[in-house]
Every structure is written in C-alpha cells, then in structure tokens.
Design a protein around this motif. Structure first.
Motif, mmCIF file in Angstrom:
data_model
loop_
_atom_site.group_PDB
_atom_site.id
_atom_site.type_symbol
_atom_site.label_atom_id
_atom_site.label_comp_id
_atom_site.label_asym_id
_atom_site.label_seq_id
_atom_site.Cartn_x
_atom_site.Cartn_y
_atom_site.Cartn_z
ATOM 1 N N ASP A 425 5.111 8.531 -8.508
ATOM 2 C CA ASP A 425 4.005 7.891 -7.787
ATOM 3 C C ASP A 425 4.197 7.984 -6.276
ATOM 4 O O ASP A 425 3.248 8.300 -5.537
ATOM 5 C CB ASP A 425 3.888 6.420 -8.199
ATOM 6 C CG ASP A 425 3.462 6.251 -9.650
ATOM 7 O OD1 ASP A 425 2.924 7.230 -10.221
ATOM 8 O OD2 ASP A 425 3.681 5.169 -10.222
ATOM 9 N N SER A 429 1.871 10.147 -3.586
ATOM 10 C CA SER A 429 1.137 9.427 -2.538
ATOM 11 C C SER A 429 1.604 9.799 -1.138
ATOM 12 O O SER A 429 0.815 9.791 -0.195
ATOM 13 C CB SER A 429 1.279 7.909 -2.747
ATOM 14 O OG SER A 429 2.634 7.503 -2.620
ATOM 15 N N ALA A 436 -6.451 4.681 2.506
ATOM 16 C CA ALA A 436 -6.687 3.512 1.664
ATOM 17 C C ALA A 436 -6.308 2.291 2.475
ATOM 18 O O ALA A 436 -5.319 2.306 3.223
ATOM 19 C CB ALA A 436 -5.866 3.571 0.383
ATOM 20 N N MET A 438 -4.593 -0.786 3.660
ATOM 21 C CA MET A 438 -3.252 -1.292 3.368
ATOM 22 C C MET A 438 -3.286 -2.813 3.277
ATOM 23 O O MET A 438 -3.073 -3.534 4.245
ATOM 24 C CB MET A 438 -2.267 -0.833 4.446
ATOM 25 C CG MET A 438 -0.815 -1.214 4.145
ATOM 26 S SD MET A 438 -0.217 -0.606 2.550
ATOM 27 C CE MET A 438 -0.073 1.146 2.884
ATOM 28 N N THR A 439 -3.588 -3.300 2.069
ATOM 29 C CA THR A 439 -3.588 -4.735 1.825
ATOM 30 C C THR A 439 -2.156 -5.210 1.580
ATOM 31 O O THR A 439 -1.239 -4.402 1.391
ATOM 32 C CB THR A 439 -4.462 -5.070 0.611
ATOM 33 O OG1 THR A 439 -3.890 -4.430 -0.545
ATOM 34 C CG2 THR A 439 -5.888 -4.584 0.819
ATOM 35 N N LYS A 441 -1.044 -6.648 -1.019
ATOM 36 C CA LYS A 441 -0.658 -6.291 -2.379
ATOM 37 C C LYS A 441 -0.242 -4.832 -2.457
ATOM 38 O O LYS A 441 0.768 -4.493 -3.100
ATOM 39 C CB LYS A 441 -1.824 -6.561 -3.331
ATOM 40 C CG LYS A 441 -1.494 -6.299 -4.797
ATOM 41 C CD LYS A 441 -2.674 -6.657 -5.698
ATOM 42 C CE LYS A 441 -2.332 -6.399 -7.168
ATOM 43 N NZ LYS A 441 -3.478 -6.748 -8.056
ATOM 44 N N ARG A 442 -1.007 -3.967 -1.792
ATOM 45 C CA ARG A 442 -0.687 -2.543 -1.824
ATOM 46 C C ARG A 442 0.639 -2.273 -1.105
ATOM 47 O O ARG A 442 1.451 -1.459 -1.552
ATOM 48 C CB ARG A 442 -1.813 -1.739 -1.176
ATOM 49 C CG ARG A 442 -1.550 -0.236 -1.172
ATOM 50 C CD ARG A 442 -2.724 0.513 -0.548
ATOM 51 N NE ARG A 442 -2.461 1.946 -0.507
ATOM 52 C CZ ARG A 442 -2.675 2.761 -1.518
ATOM 53 N NH1 ARG A 442 -3.154 2.300 -2.663
ATOM 54 N NH2 ARG A 442 -2.403 4.054 -1.405
ATOM 55 N N GLU A 443 0.851 -2.945 0.018
ATOM 56 C CA GLU A 443 2.085 -2.762 0.770
ATOM 57 C C GLU A 443 3.298 -3.191 -0.054
ATOM 58 O O GLU A 443 4.340 -2.526 -0.052
ATOM 59 C CB GLU A 443 2.036 -3.556 2.077
ATOM 60 C CG GLU A 443 3.253 -3.331 2.956
ATOM 61 C CD GLU A 443 3.149 -4.071 4.278
ATOM 62 O OE1 GLU A 443 4.072 -3.935 5.092
ATOM 63 O OE2 GLU A 443 2.154 -4.784 4.475
ATOM 64 N N LYS A 445 3.466 -3.202 -3.298
ATOM 65 C CA LYS A 445 3.634 -2.224 -4.367
ATOM 66 C C LYS A 445 4.351 -0.984 -3.857
ATOM 67 O O LYS A 445 5.263 -0.452 -4.522
ATOM 68 C CB LYS A 445 2.260 -1.839 -4.923
ATOM 69 C CG LYS A 445 2.306 -0.953 -6.156
ATOM 70 C CD LYS A 445 0.903 -0.717 -6.698
ATOM 71 C CE LYS A 445 0.936 0.122 -7.963
ATOM 72 N NZ LYS A 445 -0.439 0.337 -8.499
ATOM 73 N N GLU A 446 3.968 -0.500 -2.669
ATOM 74 C CA GLU A 446 4.622 0.674 -2.086
ATOM 75 C C GLU A 446 6.085 0.378 -1.763
ATOM 76 O O GLU A 446 6.962 1.224 -1.950
ATOM 77 C CB GLU A 446 3.877 1.102 -0.824
ATOM 78 C CG GLU A 446 2.523 1.734 -1.069
ATOM 79 C CD GLU A 446 2.639 3.058 -1.801
ATOM 80 O OE1 GLU A 446 3.342 3.952 -1.308
ATOM 81 O OE2 GLU A 446 2.029 3.184 -2.882
#
Length: 501
Positions: A425, A429, A436, A438-439, A441-443, A445-446
């Motif tokens: 993943d 990416s 996209a 960068m919320t 939650k996304r940060e 996850k990354e």
C-alpha cells in the motif's frame, strides 16, 4: 568552573560484583605523553571555535602548467560544522581567468587537474587536504588577494616511535549519542561535586582486538586496539552504532595508527542534522526475561556484522547503503520518507533476498520448458520487434519480484502479512501519488503503514546479520492512534548469512 576527570573504571555485568580497573584515556594509552593529540582540536569542533593558523599554505594542480598559489591563512569551523579556509595568496602562477573567473572542481576525470593543499601551522605541523573546489574571480588576477573555500578534511601525518611494535589503533569522536548496552562503570572526579560513578562505557573483547564505546556528556568516543583492517573496522563500527541507535555517526576527528604510521583527521560535518534520531530496532535496555539481559545478543550483532563484512562484502555494502537512505529519508517530509523506505526495502530484496529465493525454488524442468518455448517462438514468422517482446516476457516466467519475495518470507515466518500489505500500500501510494485531502485519519493511517514498513526493514537487516535477540516491534494502535512499541524475540527463518560469495 569545575573540571571533571575519569580516574578509574569498573568492568562487570549487571549481575556481577564490581571490579575496579584503571581507566586509560584512549590516546594516552597508545604512546608517550608528548605524542600529538587531537583532543584539543576536537573540543574546538564541538564548541565551534576551532582555529588553526598557518604560516604557509600552498595550493596547486599536479598537471603541467597547472595552477599554483602560495601564501598563508587559517582554517576555522562555521556554525554548521564545515571546515572553512581563509586564504591570503601572495604568489600565483598558472592563472587563466576570463571575465567570469574560473572554477576548479574536485571531480575531474583527470586526477592531475584536481587541487592539492598543503599547509604548515605555527607549531610546525604539516597538514594536507584534497577533494575540494576553488572559485577565483577577476579580482584574483593579481596577488595579493584573499579568498575562502571549504575543505572536506585536513590530515596531519606523523611517525610514532615505540620500543615494541604495537598493533593497529583507531580512535574517533562523533556528536551523535550511542545507544549501546554499557558494561563498564567509570569513576568521575569533579572539583565541585566530588567523586561519582557512571555507567557510560561499552568494552568488547573480540578475537583479535578490543573495542570501547564511551558516552560522554554531549558526544561519543570510540577506540580500538589490535589486529584489524582500519578502514573496514571504522565502517563496521559506524554502521553498528548508527543502525542500533537510529543515528548516522559522523567522525569530526579521527586518529589511526598502522605500525608506526599515524594519521590525524579533522573533518567537516553537518551539525544541522547530526543529532537527528529515528526509531531504532533494538532498545539498549531490553531484557529477555526477569533475570536475563539482551546485551550478549546486541554485542553478538557487531561480531556478525564483521563476519558478513569480510565474507559477504556485497551484503554489507547493500545494507549500509540502504540504511543511509532510510535515515536520510526520515529527515524529510513523510511522503519522501515513505518513498525512500519502501524503495530501500525493495533494494534489499533485489540485492540479497531474491537471488537466494530464486536459487531455492529453481526448477530445471520448468526452465527446460521455457527454453523449448523460446526456440519455437524464434521459428515463428512475425514482426521481429513483437517477437523480441514476447520472448522477453517468456524469459521472465518464474522470476520473483519484490511483492512475491515478501509473500514468500511471510510464509517462512520471517515477516507478517500485515507488514507485506503495509509495504504494498505504501509503495503504491508513494510511487504513484495522487492528490487527496490529508485528514487526521488518513495521516494516522499513513503513519501506521510507515512504521510497519520500518519494522519490516529492520527485520530484513537483522535477519541478514543472524540476530537472535530481542527487538522493538512498531505496531499502530488503531484505537488510541499512537505507536505502541512492543518487544519480540527475533526468529531467524531465512539465513543468507550462511552463504559465501
């Protein structure tokens, strides 16, 4: 102002009674007291007040009709840790400047055109340098003139006359802290606070030499005595200390002795990043059980590094180069860190793991079938370009790519499926980014993928060096949105270290 001295030391394990030994400072233990020492210069580098006055400086090109400048000046250190020479030229030959001046680079294919530097300080010591650049302008057409230029290092060579031939010697200092288990306690005397004890030294007795790593208040001292190749041990120690500590040691002073020949180096460093640390694979305070420390496994790692470096230099060079990339990547933004980390993992797989996995899974019958298909294709009357494309595709049948290699290693139990997925993943990416938002939650996850990939990178390296102790596992906690380091015992399931090149 107080002064502190280290007067004696104690070598022991954490479960043994202390035994006092006389502590010898590194350089004094190798020769007479009149021997030239870099300690005063080292302090100048640390405090940014290094200053060496030269009564004479000569800069020249070895080629015929090359540049030759002579004069005097000084070498100092700037705030970033780089060596800077202030040079006053009083005589010049071979100048050939146009309206824009002339730049003399240090990466010429013809080494005779590269600049050389030799200088004598006010104490009569001779220092040499190379691998530097110089830019002169039209204002420099006629001496006297002044110019500045950076030096990567300056070197003073000397002879050490000793009654009995001693073995090789290595000593250097770096501003980076080391996180190596300590097995020696030293007595520190302070004129204000009196006597105190500090566990600040690692002393290792290897087969042909001994190594000491000493944590000072704001720097690290490393030295070794014995029978060893100086350059190889220097690189191995930097990797061992840096990899296990999450740092990149840079030696700002270095002394070596081979026989009677001594070399003293003062080097440029980058103080802006040398204190940077990244999450390290092995905590120096780890325990295997309530009464067993992880120290022997940690120390064994250095021995294994030395073995791999000697027997499998390609393995050592690959791991060192990939480690440098990862560390440098962590000094950038998270997107650059992710790309660097995933590519470095792929590099380790391509260099070291995939060849072993392909040899392990070699199938003679399958290869014969491929060859028969290729022979048949070559007899087919189709466009030569299309034919070449088809044959190339057939030749790749059975090849193991990075993703497949990770899945095989997961089947062997060396890594986990979650780590494989995190790599896939994050690799996709970071290599094929698209915008996209960068919320939070996304940060998170990354960041979780990034830390799983860091664990994966460490596992591959520890496996290469046959490590069998405890290590730190970086796993994201999805509920608390924090990294929860855990400790596991390493399982060596795939051992390229058993191979010999």
């Amino acid at each position: 102002m107080s002064s502190r001295t280290v007067s004696n030391g104690e070598t022991h394990s954490r479960h043994m009674r202390r035994r006092k030994n006389r502590y010898q400072v590194p350089l004094a233990s190798t020769g007479n007291s009149a021997m030239f020492s870099l300690r005063d210069y080292a302090e100048g580098v640390r405090k940014n007040d290094l200053l060496i006055d030269f009564v004479s400086i000569t800069i020249w090109q070895p080629c015929a009709n090359g540049l030759k400048l002579s004069g005097h000046g000084l070498v100092k250190i700037n705030a970033s840790g780089a060596l800077l020479c202030d040079f006053i030229c009083t005589n010049a030959t071979g100048l050939n400047l146009d309206a824009f001046g002339e730049s003399y680079q240090f990466d010429n294919e013809d080494d005779s055109k590269n600049l050389k530097f030799i200088a004598v300080d006010i104490q009569g010591k001779t220092w040499e340098a190379e691998n530097f650049a110089l830019h002169l302008t039209m204002m420099s057409a006629d001496p006297p003139f002044k110019c500045e230029f950076f030096l990567s290092e300056i070197v003073h060579c000397s002879k050490q006359t000793i009654p009995v031939q001693q073995q090789n010697y290595l000593w250097f200092e770096s501003l980076e802290s080391s996180y190596i288990p300590k097995n020696k306690v030293n007595t520190i005397k302070d004129t204000l606070t009196g006597e105190s004890f500090k566990r600040n030294q690692t002393k290792l007795d290897l087969s042909d030499f001994e190594v000491s790593i000493i944590d000072q208040q704001d720097y690290t001292t490393v030295y070794a005595n014995g029978n060893f190749d100086i350059d190889s041990l220097f690189e191995a120690l930097k990797f061992y200390i840096g990899f296990t500590s999450g740092t990149m040691p840079s030696a700002y002073v270095l002394t070596t002795r081979a026989g009677d020949d001594m070399k003293h180096h003062i080097r440029s460093i980058n103080k802006k990043i040398n204190q940077t640390r990244i999450p390290r694979p092995i905590n120096h305070m780890l325990m295997l059980s309530l009464d067993e420390w992880n120290d022997p496994h940690h120390f064994k790692l250095l021995q294994n590094i030395l073995v791999i470096q000697k027997k499998l230099p390609r393995f050592f060079n690959s791991t060192v180069s990939q480690w440098k990339r990862v560390w440098q990547g962590f000094n950038a933004t998270q997107s650059i860190t992710a790309l660097t980390l995933t590519v470095s993992i792929e590099g380790l797989l391509i260099d070291l793991f995939i060849p072993e996995l392909e040899a392990e899974r070699a199938d003679a019958d399958f290869e014969n079938q491929k060859n028969e298909i290729i022979k048949t294709l070559k007899k087919t009357e189709i466009n030569s370009i299309h034919l070449e494309t088809i044959i190339t595709h057939v030749m790749r049948w059975g090849n193991i790519h990075a993703n497949a290699a990770l899945k095989i290693l997961a089947e062997k139990g060396l890594i986990t499926k979650n780590e494989v997925k995190a790599w896939v993943d994050l690799r996709n990416s970071s290599a094929h980014p698209k915008f996209a938002e960068m919320t939070a939650k996304r940060e998170a996850k990354e960041r979780g993928r990034l830390m799983r990939c860091l664990t994966l990178f460490y596992k591959l390296n520890l496996n290469i060096y046959g490590y069998t102790g405890a290590y730190t596992l970086y796993e994201p906690n999805e509920v608390m949105d924090v990294m929860m380091p855990a400790v596991e015992i390493f399982n060596v399931a795939f051992e390229p270290s058993n191979k010999v090149e």
